[in-house]
Design a protein around this motif. Structure first.
Motif, PDB file in Angstrom:
ATOM      1  N   LEU A  49      41.167  48.112  47.534  1.00 51.57           N
ATOM      2  CA  LEU A  49      39.902  47.975  46.581  1.00 51.57           C
ATOM      3  C   LEU A  49      39.975  48.202  44.674  1.00 51.57           C
ATOM      4  O   LEU A  49      38.778  47.887  44.313  1.00 51.57           O
ATOM      5  CB  LEU A  49      38.976  48.739  47.561  1.00 51.57           C
ATOM      6  N   ARG A  50      41.244  49.082  44.763  1.00 53.20           N
ATOM      7  CA  ARG A  50      41.311  49.474  43.132  1.00 53.20           C
ATOM      8  C   ARG A  50      41.147  48.527  42.071  1.00 53.20           C
ATOM      9  O   ARG A  50      40.966  48.051  41.770  1.00 53.20           O
ATOM     10  CB  ARG A  50      42.512  50.872  43.770  1.00 53.20           C
ATOM     11  N   ASP A  51      42.715  47.306  42.688  1.00 55.43           N
ATOM     12  CA  ASP A  51      42.901  45.836  42.607  1.00 55.43           C
ATOM     13  C   ASP A  51      41.280  45.768  42.132  1.00 55.43           C
ATOM     14  O   ASP A  51      41.363  44.294  40.908  1.00 55.43           O
ATOM     15  CB  ASP A  51      43.520  45.220  42.581  1.00 55.43           C
ATOM     16  N   ARG A  52      40.671  45.423  43.227  1.00 59.80           N
ATOM     17  CA  ARG A  52      39.744  44.286  43.025  1.00 59.80           C
ATOM     18  C   ARG A  52      38.696  45.343  42.002  1.00 59.80           C
ATOM     19  O   ARG A  52      38.288  43.927  41.295  1.00 59.80           O
ATOM     20  CB  ARG A  52      38.655  44.331  44.413  1.00 59.80           C
ATOM     21  N   PHE A  53      38.652  45.932  41.915  1.00 59.60           N
ATOM     22  CA  PHE A  53      38.040  46.726  40.667  1.00 59.60           C
ATOM     23  C   PHE A  53      38.430  46.508  40.064  1.00 59.60           C
ATOM     24  O   PHE A  53      37.566  46.209  39.068  1.00 59.60           O
ATOM     25  CB  PHE A  53      37.535  48.144  41.538  1.00 59.60           C
ATOM     26  N   ILE A  54      38.959  46.706  39.441  1.00 64.30           N
ATOM     27  CA  ILE A  54      39.665  46.194  37.978  1.00 64.30           C
ATOM     28  C   ILE A  54      39.219  44.914  37.890  1.00 64.30           C
ATOM     29  O   ILE A  54      39.047  44.367  36.559  1.00 64.30           O
ATOM     30  CB  ILE A  54      41.519  46.841  37.795  1.00 64.30           C
ATOM     31  N   ARG A  55      39.725  44.776  38.842  1.00 65.25           N
ATOM     32  CA  ARG A  55      39.736  42.761  38.133  1.00 65.25           C
ATOM     33  C   ARG A  55      38.332  42.644  37.896  1.00 65.25           C
ATOM     34  O   ARG A  55      37.928  41.676  37.294  1.00 65.25           O
ATOM     35  CB  ARG A  55      40.103  41.978  39.356  1.00 65.25           C
ATOM     36  N   LEU A  56      37.330  43.102  38.826  1.00 66.25           N
ATOM     37  CA  LEU A  56      35.876  43.115  38.785  1.00 66.25           C
ATOM     38  C   LEU A  56      35.280  43.545  37.794  1.00 66.25           C
ATOM     39  O   LEU A  56      34.506  42.861  35.934  1.00 66.25           O
ATOM     40  CB  LEU A  56      35.233  43.771  40.031  1.00 66.25           C
ATOM     41  N   VAL A  57      35.619  44.962  37.292  1.00 65.86           N
ATOM     42  CA  VAL A  57      34.967  45.055  35.692  1.00 65.86           C
ATOM     43  C   VAL A  57      36.532  45.092  34.117  1.00 65.86           C
ATOM     44  O   VAL A  57      35.348  45.747  33.277  1.00 65.86           O
ATOM     45  CB  VAL A  57      34.552  46.242  35.948  1.00 65.86           C
ATOM     46  N   GLY A  58      37.498  45.700  34.674  1.00 60.24           N
ATOM     47  CA  GLY A  58      38.121  46.044  33.640  1.00 60.24           C
ATOM     48  C   GLY A  58      39.840  44.926  33.281  1.00 60.24           C
ATOM     49  O   GLY A  58      41.060  45.478  33.307  1.00 60.24           O
ATOM     50  N   TYR A  59      39.600  43.754  33.925  1.00 58.64           N
ATOM     51  CA  TYR A  59      40.770  42.899  33.956  1.00 58.64           C
ATOM     52  C   TYR A  59      41.214  42.635  32.437  1.00 58.64           C
ATOM     53  O   TYR A  59      42.389  43.038  32.010  1.00 58.64           O
ATOM     54  CB  TYR A  59      40.569  41.812  34.625  1.00 58.64           C
ATOM     55  N   GLY A  60      40.410  43.054  31.436  1.00 59.01           N
ATOM     56  CA  GLY A  60      40.798  43.061  29.591  1.00 59.01           C
ATOM     57  C   GLY A  60      41.117  44.317  29.175  1.00 59.01           C
ATOM     58  O   GLY A  60      41.847  43.819  28.359  1.00 59.01           O
ATOM     59  N   ASP A  61      41.401  44.890  29.702  1.00 60.11           N
ATOM     60  CA  ASP A  61      41.988  46.187  29.252  1.00 60.11           C
ATOM     61  C   ASP A  61      41.729  47.070  30.484  1.00 60.11           C
ATOM     62  O   ASP A  61      41.202  48.321  31.002  1.00 60.11           O
ATOM     63  CB  ASP A  61      40.506  46.829  28.767  1.00 60.11           C
TER      64      ASP A  61
END
Length: 665
Positions: A216-228
């Protein structure tokens, strides 16, 4: 804001939650309309979707709280699935057992309440007889008595034979229709289906979140913060650590309050003491309101149970001791329970979440608001959330002081200064906060937004601030004298330790005893304020200081203000581009006082010393408070001044002579 100022601010204001965001004023800011529209949309979604979102929010917060326990079990060698299931089962068994015990005690208290009505009526009547009668007390007494009569006449006995019969009153008759067993069972279980379904949903969601936490953490990062990735990872870690730490430490604090409370109430004879201790543990999760409710209920029961007043006093004393112990011993010891929210933000958040989700939202208000504050810290579009909810100052100390100087409020400016001076010296405060605040005022003056009246107000407030800090300056001066006397009595050649650690200087300021310094502003009221601050620092070092304003310089008679025995004259400028004017003033003072060292201070925002510009005949040029004080108190001799030569040309009597001279050449 310079890099050194940022380092200084972080070093002073950093808390155990990590470095705070440093805000600084800017001339323009982007529109907040998109963020405002997003906030309204989110509020609408939370309100209309609370039946679904409320269990999810509870599950997320429980996941934050149970994740450290599950991780600890996995480190002990337990498989992932087993660790998660054991953690969730134990947690929910504790919650269910807790709820059953509370429900049983509440039912017992409800059954015993009618037995206490006599004591309540007797105490209210005693208040009336003691001369404290009022309309409110009388109405309250009548209400209590009427309730007592209704309770005593609930079951009327049949009239005995031979007594006068009363007229019969109409009797309400209810017709019962035969119902099927399935319908009866449905009517009993129906009200319980909603809470049971919500509890089951919460348990399932918590289990799956703990099992798939990394995914879930990785999915959240990919969804909202993949650029940073760096910023998003920090946001997730900070939100999780803040919420988990708050829930755990608050639970520890509440248990350290509730268990002694139950024991104390049991000792003095309050019925159902375990109930009031358990309610205190739960209610103290509700900010500000919960502790009040947890205190009022046992006090009211003591009022009802005891015919006298001693039990009420004992219960009040127990609460007083526990509150003092919890607020002054337990909570400071468990420092990690800090949430990073301001007290006003906690109150407003409690009101908002209670309106949005009811009593459950009131309990969840603080953790949810912590998550919003973290969102505002790391997402630029929602930076206003951190500004509104955060407990850290949103202005740098220098900006804070400048705002108070503009408002003409020396009292609040003095309070800020005294807080700073609890850990630092006056030299550090003037060098890191006060002089940079005057530099901000000088920038506004150069931009044309600071009027002459405002400059005089800033000057007057700054001078009042300096005078308010005179007592602290005297204390530091006494400390300097004591340390100097101690050094003189020590053996010669022993290395000395620096007295001050400000501005990166390794050596202490020179001793100013027996020296006289004249400080004056260069071109305006702001320069005069900086000269007054430098003068106070020199006084701390033991020097005799005379301060003057820039308006005294053009007047030749004002030159008599300079003491003849002066060792140095210092002219202060906040404008770095005033080098030419500074050269003129230095030359003028050197012509009048050739035996005195004359120098200038061109204050800079960056407190790290740098190569100052050359000012012709100046004996010294400084850019920081420390370097200026060191040069003003130095024992170096003044530079020799060569008198200016006046070149005179002979004028010819007529044009013919000029022509003849040219022809001769």
């Amino acid at each position: 804001m310079s890099s050194s100022d940022a380092k200084i601010t972080e070093a002073e204001l950093e808390s155990d939650l990590g470095p705070r965001r440093v805000y600084s004023t800017s001339p323009s800011s982007p529109s907040r309309m998109p963020a405002f529209a997003s906030v309204l949309a989110v509020i609408a979604i939370l309100y209309f979707g609370k039946d679904v979102l409320l269990p999810l929010a509870i599950a997320v917060l429980l996941t934050f709280a149970l994740a450290p326990i599950s991780s600890r079990l996995r480190k002990l060698g337990m498989p992932r699935i087993a660790a998660v299931i054991v953690t969730v089962v134990i947690a929910f068994l504790v919650l269910v057992l807790f709820g059953l015990v509370v429900a049983g005690h509440v039912a017992e208290v409800a059954q015993n309440l009618p037995a206490y009505q006599g004591n309540i009526i007797a105490k209210i009547r005693s208040l009336q007889e003691s001369g404290t009668d009022s309309g409110i007390v009388r109405r309250l007494t009548s209400v209590v008595e009427s309730v007592g009569r209704e309770l005593s006449n609930a079951d009327e006995r049949p009239v005995a034979p031979g007594t006068a019969s009363r007229p019969r009153e109409p009797v309400l008759v209810e017709i019962f229709a035969p119902s099927r067993p399935i319908e009866t069972l449905t009517s009993l279980i129906g009200p319980l289906l909603g809470p049971i379904a919500s509890l089951g949903l919460i348990i399932v969601v918590v289990i799956f979140m703990l099992l798939e936490r990394e995914e879930l953490r990785d999915r959240f990062i990919r969804l909202v913060g993949y650029g940073d990735l760096h910023r998003t990872t920090e946001a997730i870690q900070e939100a999780g650590s803040r919420v988990a730490r708050y829930l755990l430490m608050q639970l520890v604090v509440n248990c350290a309050y509730g268990v002694p409370l139950a024991l104390g109430l049991w000792a003095v004879g309050i019925p159902n003491p375990a109930l009031w201790g358990m309610l205190a543990i739960v209610l103290r999760f509700v900010p500000y309101i919960g502790p009040v409710i947890a205190t009022v209920l046992p006090l009211f029961l003591a009022f009802a149970v005891d015919p006298g007043w001693s039990l009420v006093l004992w219960v009040g004393a127990i609460f007083l001791v526990l509150e003092l112990t919890s607020n002054n011993v337990i909570e400071p010891w468990l420092y990690g329970s800090r949430t990073g929210l301001s007290p006003l933000a906690i109150i407003v958040a409690a009101i908002f979440w209670a309106w949005l989700w009811g009593p459950v939202g009131l309990v969840l208000s603080t953790p949810l608001t912590v998550c919003l504050a973290v969102l505002g810290r790391y997402v630029p579009q929602f930076e206003f959330l951190e500004v509104v909810f955060g407990s850290d100052p949103v202005l740098d100390p220098k900006e804070r002081l400048y705002q108070r100087l503009l408002a003409g409020d020396p009292d609040e400016a003095t309070d800020y200064a005294e807080e700073f001076l609890e850990e630092d010296y006056l030299e550090d405060y003037y060098g890191k906060v006060a002089i940079p605040a005057l530099l901000l005022a000088e920038k506004d003056r150069r931009r044309g937004v600071l009027t002459a009246e405002q400059m005089e107000q800033v000057f007057g407030t700054a001078i009042t601030l300096v005078s308010n800090l005179a007592e602290i300056a005297e204390e530091e001066e006494q400390e300097e004298e004591e340390e100097e006397e101690q050094k003189e009595t020590e053996a010669a050649g022993r290395p000395s330790t620096p007295l001050k650690g400000g501005n990166g200087d390794e050596s202490e300021l020179p001793d100013g005893r027996g020296k006289t310094v004249f400080c004056v502003g260069g071109r305006g009221p702001l320069d005069d304020a900086s000269a007054a601050m430098l003068a106070q620092i020199l006084q701390v070092q033991g020097a005799e200081v005379v301060a003057a304003r820039h308006s005294d310089i053009p007047n030749r008679r004002a030159m008599s203000l300079v003491p003849k025995q002066s060792n140095a004259i210092v002219v202060c400028f906040l404008n770095e581009d005033s080098a030419r004017h500074a050269t003129i003033l230095v030359r003028r003072f050197k012509r009048i006082y050739p035996t005195i060292r004359v120098g200038a201070v061109l204050w800079v925002e960056n407190q790290e010393e740098r190569q100052p510009p050359a000012l012709g005949e100046a004996d010294f040029v400084a850019t920081t408070l420390t370097s200026a004080a060191r040069e003003a108190l130095a024992d170096a001799p003044p530079s020799l001044v060569t008198p200016a030569r006046k070149i005179r040309t002979r004028r010819s009597s007529n044009k013919t002579g000029i022509a003849a001279a040219h022809s001769g050449i």
